[in-house]
Write an enzyme that holds these catalytic residues in place. Structure first.
Site, PDB file in Angstrom:
ATOM      1  N   HIS A  11     -11.799   1.080   2.138  1.00 30.57           N
ATOM      2  CA  HIS A  11     -11.254   1.932   1.062  1.00 30.57           C
ATOM      3  C   HIS A  11     -11.955   2.128  -0.108  1.00 30.57           C
ATOM      4  CE1 HIS A  11      -6.685   1.191   2.234  1.00 30.57           C
ATOM      5  NE2 HIS A  11      -7.207   1.556   3.213  1.00 30.57           N
TER       6      HIS A  11
ATOM      7  N   ASP B 165      -9.791  -3.839   0.973  1.00 35.41           N
ATOM      8  CA  ASP B 165      -9.894  -3.081   2.342  1.00 35.41           C
ATOM      9  C   ASP B 165     -11.173  -2.605   2.304  1.00 35.41           C
ATOM     10  OD1 ASP B 165      -9.910  -1.239   4.420  1.00 35.41           O
ATOM     11  OD2 ASP B 165      -7.763  -1.559   4.598  1.00 35.41           O
TER      12      ASP B 165
ATOM     13  N   ASP C  26     -12.063   6.490   5.706  1.00 31.47           N
ATOM     14  CA  ASP C  26     -11.235   5.173   6.142  1.00 31.47           C
ATOM     15  C   ASP C  26     -10.476   5.507   7.347  1.00 31.47           C
ATOM     16  OD1 ASP C  26      -9.687   2.843   5.998  1.00 31.47           O
ATOM     17  OD2 ASP C  26      -8.113   4.011   4.771  1.00 31.47           O
TER      18      ASP C  26
ATOM     19  N   GLU D 120      -2.799  -3.133  -2.684  1.00 26.97           N
ATOM     20  CA  GLU D 120      -4.138  -2.695  -2.054  1.00 26.97           C
ATOM     21  C   GLU D 120      -4.329  -1.345  -2.386  1.00 26.97           C
ATOM     22  OE1 GLU D 120      -5.175  -1.190   2.611  1.00 26.97           O
ATOM     23  OE2 GLU D 120      -3.491  -2.304   2.191  1.00 26.97           O
TER      24      GLU D 120
ATOM     25  N   TRP E  14       0.750  -1.173  -0.074  1.00 23.63           N
ATOM     26  CA  TRP E  14       0.001  -0.059  -0.011  1.00 23.63           C
ATOM     27  C   TRP E  14       0.794   1.235  -0.017  1.00 23.63           C
ATOM     28  CZ3 TRP E  14      -0.233   4.101   3.683  1.00 23.63           C
ATOM     29  CH2 TRP E  14      -1.037   5.069   3.588  1.00 23.63           C
TER      30      TRP E  14
ATOM     31  N   ASP F 151      -7.545  -4.867  10.015  1.00 21.74           N
ATOM     32  CA  ASP F 151      -6.886  -3.643   9.592  1.00 21.74           C
ATOM     33  C   ASP F 151      -7.535  -2.402  10.488  1.00 21.74           C
ATOM     34  OD1 ASP F 151      -5.482  -1.387   8.943  1.00 21.74           O
ATOM     35  OD2 ASP F 151      -5.828  -1.423   6.921  1.00 21.74           O
TER      36      ASP F 151
ATOM     37  N   HIS G  22      -8.841  -7.093   3.960  1.00 23.77           N
ATOM     38  CA  HIS G  22      -8.476  -6.276   5.187  1.00 23.77           C
ATOM     39  C   HIS G  22      -9.920  -5.950   5.940  1.00 23.77           C
ATOM     40  CE1 HIS G  22      -4.194  -4.657   4.954  1.00 23.77           C
ATOM     41  NE2 HIS G  22      -4.083  -5.773   5.017  1.00 23.77           N
TER      42      HIS G  22
ATOM     43  N   ASP H 292     -10.673   3.143   9.917  1.00 23.66           N
ATOM     44  CA  ASP H 292     -10.104   1.785  10.374  1.00 23.66           C
ATOM     45  C   ASP H 292     -10.538   1.705  12.021  1.00 23.66           C
ATOM     46  OD1 ASP H 292      -9.009   0.993   8.004  1.00 23.66           O
ATOM     47  OD2 ASP H 292      -7.115   2.029   8.447  1.00 23.66           O
TER      48      ASP H 292
ATOM     49  N   LYS I 145      -6.729   2.554  -2.592  1.00 22.16           N
ATOM     50  CA  LYS I 145      -7.136   3.522  -1.720  1.00 22.16           C
ATOM     51  C   LYS I 145      -8.088   4.596  -2.346  1.00 22.16           C
ATOM     52  CE  LYS I 145      -6.339   5.495   2.492  1.00 22.16           C
ATOM     53  NZ  LYS I 145      -6.424   4.989   3.738  1.00 22.16           N
TER      54      LYS I 145
END
Length: 420
Positions: free
Chosen positions: A263, A260, A295, A227, A186, A327, A287, A297, A229
């Site tokens: 994302h 993810d 994002d 990954e 990433w 994640d 993730h 997390d 984004k």
């Protein structure tokens, strides 16, 4: 095991058997399938390099709760405590900046296998696996907002070297532990405000990736994943490594993607993307996280979004093609509690998916009986899953309910609060 837990499990087992579900097989599959925990929850994504930290890199842990891990030894100690309270097979995903050495002068372009040897010995002693991640955030060489897509050849060369070394080290981790390593790429590259050139950075990123992957790779020990984004802190207007970029690159070069859950747009459900991606990718990394507005997390919840992700994997038996990882990081609460809660919630969704009467539901669907399909999907949500989860926890010698929090609070007093 308490007699109440055992009795509840017997009733649950009979109930599931009536629907064609083998609870014993579901439990075995759950316990044997690795779930990866992200090590950056334990050190606030700080790492242990002895270099000046930068605010650049698109990632930020908020909060100042006491007791974060300050070196590799403390991180492994904390991770072991997390794993001791979560049933199942465990892997720890380590960032390259989380070196486990006291040597001075180690930077991301000079990392070697020896700097992660303590993790290998720890993993082997405890029967854990290890995953790996090149680290771009918080480093002086990412302070411009660009790494592999930088127009500065010196910066780009630094990060190409780092990613190459990371992939080689990951192969060593997988070979040494006997559990294949998953390495995730990433990068935070992008602009905070509007750009007049979206194309050139993507050309440079493609060239960098081509150079990184231009070597014999031992896929039996490690696979590299890409990954995407949506955006990040400081790059709100334009992200070089978008989903479209990596989806095209992965399909062209047969590189697995990482999906993810945070994302994408908040209304998107990545469970719907898994089957589509597996038509062009042999494997995927997930993730599992909980985005909030963006994002951010957050610690994984036992919610519908997480459940739908695990349902999609289990319904298609993609245990060898889809790798489950978490994640999330939250520096405003106890880090061990965050780790345990997020992993247990991920595990609960996984076990609950394994207990779904999927074949009966699909039979109704194949027959065109969508009324029955909907009713079964809804009614299956209230099947006695929790009795099976409690049984799994207690057979593995772990607390079934909230009692695990008492152990975490004691660990905080005995270990974490003594860190200054």
């Amino acid at each position: 095991m308490s007699s109440m837990t055992e009795q509840a499990y017997r009733f649950a087992k009979e109930r599931y058997e009536e629907l064609g579900v083998d609870t014993e097989q579901a439990i075995r599959t759950y316990l044997e399938t690795p779930i990866t925990f992200n090590a950056w929850q334990l050190d606030d994504d700080a790492g242990f390099l002895k270099v000046e930290r930068s605010s650049g890199g698109g990632v930020m842990a908020t909060g100042n709760y006491p007791g974060r891990a300050r070196d590799g030894g403390e991180l492994m100690c904390d991770a072991k405590k997390v794993f001791s309270l979560v049933p199942g097979t465990h892997k720890l995903s380590v960032q390259s900046k989380q070196i486990a050495t006291d040597k001075d002068g180690v930077d991301l372009d000079t990392i070697e296998k020896e700097h992660y040897e303590p993790y290998v010995q720890w993993a082997k002693e405890n029967n854990y696996g290890l995953d790996f991640n090149p680290s771009c955030s918080g480093h002086p060489m990412s302070s411009t907002g660009f790494t592999l897509a930088s127009s500065d050849e010196g910066i780009r060369r630094f990060w190409i070297t780092h990613f190459k070394k990371a992939s080689e080290i990951a192969e060593y981790l997988g070979e040494s532990t006997g559990m294949r390593c998953i390495t995730n790429y990433w990068i935070p590259d992008g602009y905070k405000d509007y750009t007049a050139d979206m194309y050139s950075p993507r050309v440079r990123l493609e060239e960098s990736l081509n150079e990184i992957f231009d070597r014999p790779r031992r896929l039996e020990y490690n696979i590299d994943t890409l990954e995407s984004k949506l955006f990040g802190v400081g790059v709100e207007a334009y992200t070089v490594g978008s989903h479209e970029f990596y989806m095209g690159y992965a399909a062209r070069h047969n590189i697995p993607l990482c999906l993810d859950a945070g994302h994408f747009h908040i209304s998107e459900d990545i469970s719907n993307k898994i089957s589509a991606m597996l038509l062009t990718c042999d494997e995927l990394l997930l993730h599992v996280t909980r985005p909030m507005r963006w994002d951010s997390d957050h610690v994984v919840s036992f919610d519908d979004t997480t459940q739908s992700i695990l349902n999609e994997i289990v319904r298609n038996r993609w245990f060898d093609r889809v790798h489950i990882g978490t994640d999330y990081f939250d520096a405003s609460i106890n880090r061990i509690a965050a780790g345990v809660l997020g992993l247990r919630n991920t595990g609960k969704c996984f076990l609950r998916a394994l207990l779904e009467p999927t074949e009966a539901i699909r039979e109704a669907e194949r027959a065109g009986n969508y009324t029955r399909r909907l009713v079964m999907l809804e009614e299956s949500k209230t099947l006695p899953f929790n009795a099976v989860w409690d049984y799994v926890c207690e057979t593995q010698g772990m607390p079934a309910g909230m009692e695990w929090l008492q152990e975490v609070e004691q660990y905080e007093k005995d270990v974490q609060l003594k860190r200054r």
